[in-house]
Motif scaffolding. Structure first.
Motif, short mmCIF file in Angstrom:
data_model
loop_
_atom_site.label_atom_id
_atom_site.label_comp_id
_atom_site.label_asym_id
_atom_site.label_seq_id
_atom_site.Cartn_x
_atom_site.Cartn_y
_atom_site.Cartn_z
N SER A 1 -2.25 -20.61 5.59
CA SER A 1 -3.22 -19.14 6.04
C SER A 1 -3.72 -19.02 7.48
CB SER A 1 -4.83 -20.17 5.78
OG SER A 1 -6.17 -19.88 6.16
N SER A 2 -2.99 -19.69 8.03
CA SER A 2 -2.72 -19.16 9.60
C SER A 2 -2.21 -17.73 9.67
CB SER A 2 -2.60 -19.90 10.62
OG SER A 2 -0.92 -20.37 9.91
N ALA B 1 -0.95 -15.17 7.30
CA ALA B 1 -1.68 -14.61 7.14
C ALA B 1 -2.84 -14.00 8.50
CB ALA B 1 -3.38 -14.29 5.50
N SER B 2 -3.90 -15.14 8.55
CA SER B 2 -4.83 -14.39 10.39
C SER B 2 -4.20 -14.18 11.24
CB SER B 2 -5.55 -16.05 10.69
OG SER B 2 -6.42 -15.36 11.10
N PHE B 3 -3.46 -14.48 11.62
CA PHE B 3 -2.39 -14.02 12.41
C PHE B 3 -1.97 -12.81 13.03
CE2 PHE B 3 1.67 -14.02 14.63
CZ PHE B 3 1.68 -14.42 15.68
N GLY B 4 -1.09 -12.45 11.18
CA GLY B 4 -0.59 -10.99 10.96
C GLY B 4 -1.44 -10.60 11.14
N LEU B 5 -2.73 -9.98 11.07
CA LEU B 5 -3.87 -9.35 10.92
C LEU B 5 -4.18 -9.06 11.83
CD1 LEU B 5 -6.04 -10.39 7.07
CD2 LEU B 5 -4.61 -8.44 7.53
N ASN B 6 -4.43 -10.39 12.86
CA ASN B 6 -4.64 -9.77 14.15
C ASN B 6 -3.72 -9.46 15.24
OD1 ASN B 6 -7.07 -11.06 14.10
ND2 ASN B 6 -6.30 -12.98 14.78
N LEU B 7 -2.05 -9.04 15.02
CA LEU B 7 -1.69 -8.91 15.29
C LEU B 7 -1.12 -7.28 14.89
CD1 LEU B 7 1.20 -8.86 17.15
CD2 LEU B 7 3.21 -10.11 15.40
N VAL C 1 -7.83 -0.04 9.36
CA VAL C 1 -7.43 -2.04 9.41
C VAL C 1 -7.57 -2.73 10.29
CG1 VAL C 1 -5.25 -2.81 10.84
CG2 VAL C 1 -4.76 -0.66 9.41
N ASN C 2 -8.46 -2.04 11.30
CA ASN C 2 -9.56 -3.23 12.66
C ASN C 2 -10.41 -3.84 11.59
OD1 ASN C 2 -8.33 -3.06 14.33
ND2 ASN C 2 -8.69 -0.10 14.98
N GLN C 3 -10.96 -3.17 10.61
CA GLN C 3 -12.22 -3.98 9.62
C GLN C 3 -11.36 -5.06 8.59
OE1 GLN C 3 -13.93 -3.29 5.96
NE2 GLN C 3 -11.37 -2.65 5.43
N MET C 4 -9.78 -5.69 8.17
CA MET C 4 -9.08 -6.55 7.05
C MET C 4 -9.58 -7.29 8.40
SD MET C 4 -6.67 -3.83 6.42
CE MET C 4 -5.41 -5.54 5.53
N ASP C 5 -9.92 -8.61 8.15
CA ASP C 5 -9.56 -10.01 8.53
C ASP C 5 -9.97 -10.90 7.14
OD1 ASP C 5 -12.86 -9.49 7.09
OD2 ASP C 5 -13.74 -9.65 8.85
N GLU C 6 -10.49 -12.61 7.55
CA GLU C 6 -9.53 -13.07 6.47
C GLU C 6 -10.86 -13.27 5.65
OE1 GLU C 6 -8.75 -16.93 7.99
OE2 GLU C 6 -8.62 -16.27 9.43
N LYS C 7 -11.80 -12.51 5.81
CA LYS C 7 -13.30 -12.49 4.97
C LYS C 7 -12.33 -11.57 3.06
CE LYS C 7 -18.35 -11.80 3.58
NZ LYS C 7 -19.26 -11.51 4.50
N PHE C 8 -12.03 -10.34 3.95
CA PHE C 8 -11.57 -9.26 3.30
C PHE C 8 -10.98 -9.99 2.59
CE2 PHE C 8 -8.22 -6.07 3.13
CZ PHE C 8 -8.78 -4.87 2.39
N TRP C 9 -9.67 -10.29 3.37
CA TRP C 9 -7.97 -10.94 2.73
C TRP C 9 -8.99 -11.58 1.29
CZ3 TRP C 9 -3.46 -9.32 2.23
CH2 TRP C 9 -2.25 -10.02 1.89
N SER C 10 -9.00 -12.75 1.55
CA SER C 10 -9.95 -13.54 0.39
C SER C 10 -10.73 -12.45 -0.78
CB SER C 10 -10.88 -14.53 1.41
OG SER C 10 -9.17 -15.11 1.60
#
Length: 401
Positions: free
Chosen positions: A56-57, A59-65, A289-298
């Motif tokens: 989980s972390s 995925a979140s780290f990757g999106l933020n990077l 890309v900037n609107q992709m977050d954990e909610k989007f991913w899930s």
């Protein structure tokens, strides 16, 4: 290396510590050729709680990077492997202390759990990924190279040997051959796909912590080479370039929303897959890309269902390199890069070292048979005393008084 469509379309590539190994975000289209479905492997063990936290972390780290890099490179192809970056920092974490430790752990998304639990999760997940599918090659290797004559805590080396299977090697950094030794290791671990990660060793550098990843997977449903045709690829709605477009028609996990489509392309027995996300034609790729977050991913992963899809996918080969200092500082790893506030006392008790550079290189090739990809992350540790300030250089090789 031959580069296809270099800097002609925007996409993001990153490897995750999960069954969905690769995400490609690109401006694509879709359309034909049918195949039979091989049997998938259903014997994958369940993840432990600690492993789920790492997944989980990651995925979140990757999106933020990805978001941070897209701010500074809005018009370039971006190919990154957060799995490689995260693993390299997992080794560094074992040498960090105080605020530096907290910032790295938080930025990686590993706030919960002990360091021992984090180490064990990295170890077991690496073993799982390398063994999960006999039809897919996934390899991850780690190494630590340190300057001859500089002392480090043996416990730091020992823990990274145990959990990250890291090669630990002392080198004479003043000898130019050290560059070749490190690069030869990188070349070997990436099957020649990435030939170097450093071009020189600065006088103040005292250590390199390096992760190398190699992936090679054959599509579960291969593309017919005879169906590959030259077509237009629209960099913008009004600007196109020529590319070789593969195509097939088959059943895939698929999801569509108002502003994008997504499809999962499995490799081997189906335990590794590529996820391709296609924003609507008029969507700005960087804004998306900037609107992709954990909610989007899930939401995306929870709603994918098997559908018959006509698919077109570009055939390409690309490589990429970047220094990640600014992106990681913006994400929260601040003190580690500060020569006077970094605390790596569990690595070296003198507390005189800091992260001077984080170098990242990637390679990816996609064709009718499958995908070959490699990534290398090198974290260079510099010093405020040893080497840099104590070594004096004077080369009297020109007129002087």
């Amino acid at each position: 290396m031959k580069t296809v469509m270099k800097k002609n379309f925007s996409f993001v590539f990153f490897a995750l510590l999960s069954i969905v190994l690769i995400l490609l975000l690109m401006t694509l289209i879709q359309c034909s050729a049918g195949l039979t479905e091989p049997e998938k492997n259903n014997d994958v063990r369940a993840l432990s709680k600690a492993e789920e936290d790492i997944v989980s972390s990651s995925a979140s780290f990757g999106l933020n990077l990805i978001k941070e890099i897209s701010k500074t490179e809005p018009d370039n192809n971006v190919i990154i492997s957060p799995l490689s970056v995260s693993t390299a920092f997992g080794m560094v974490l074992n040498g960090a202390n105080g605020k530096t430790y907290d910032e790295i752990k938080s930025t990686l998304g590993l706030q919960s759990g002990s360091l021992s639990g984090v180490n064990q999760a990295y170890q077991s997940l690496s073993e799982l990924l390398t063994q999960i599918d006999p039809h897919v090659i996934f390899e991850s290797a780690n190494s630590i190279w340190y300057r001859q004559g500089v002392t480090f805590e043996q416990s730091f080396f020992d823990v990274n040997k145990k959990y990250f299977d890291a090669l630990v090697q002392e080198l004479d950094f003043a000898n130019p051959s050290s560059v070749d030794i490190i690069n030869n290791w990188v070349r070997e671990k990436t099957k020649e796909k990435i030939k170097s990660i450093i071009d020189q060793i600065p006088p103040e550098a005292v250590m390199y912590l390096i992760n190398a990843i190699y992936f090679k997977g054959t599509w579960l449903y291969t593309f017919d080479k005879n169906a590959t045709k030259e077509e237009n690829f629209y960099v913008t709605p009004d600007n196109s370039v020529k590319c070789m477009m593969m195509s097939q028609k088959s059943k895939f996990n698929y999801y569509s929303a108002e502003d994008y489509q997504a499809i999962e392309l499995p490799y081997g027995n189906g335990d590794f897959s590529m996820l391709v996300i296609l924003p609507a034609m008029n969507n700005n790729i960087n804004a998306f890309v900037n609107q992709m977050d954990e909610k989007f991913w899930s939401l995306l992963l929870d709603n994918m269902k098997e559908r018959e899809v006509n698919l077109w996918l570009p055939k390409f080969e690309l490589e990429y390199k970047i220094k990640l200092n600014d992106a990681l500082i913006a994400m929260g790893i601040k003190s580690a890069f500060d020569p006077y506030n970094a605390d790596f006392s569990k690595m070296r008790k003198e507390k005189d070292i800091f992260i001077s550079r984080v170098l990242h290189k990637t390679y990816i090739k996609i064709d009718e048979e499958g995908t070959e990809a490699a990534a290398v992350t090198a974290i260079e540790m510099g010093t405020t005393s040893v080497g840099g300030s104590k070594e004096i250089y004077m080369r009297v090789n020109h007129p002087f008084i």
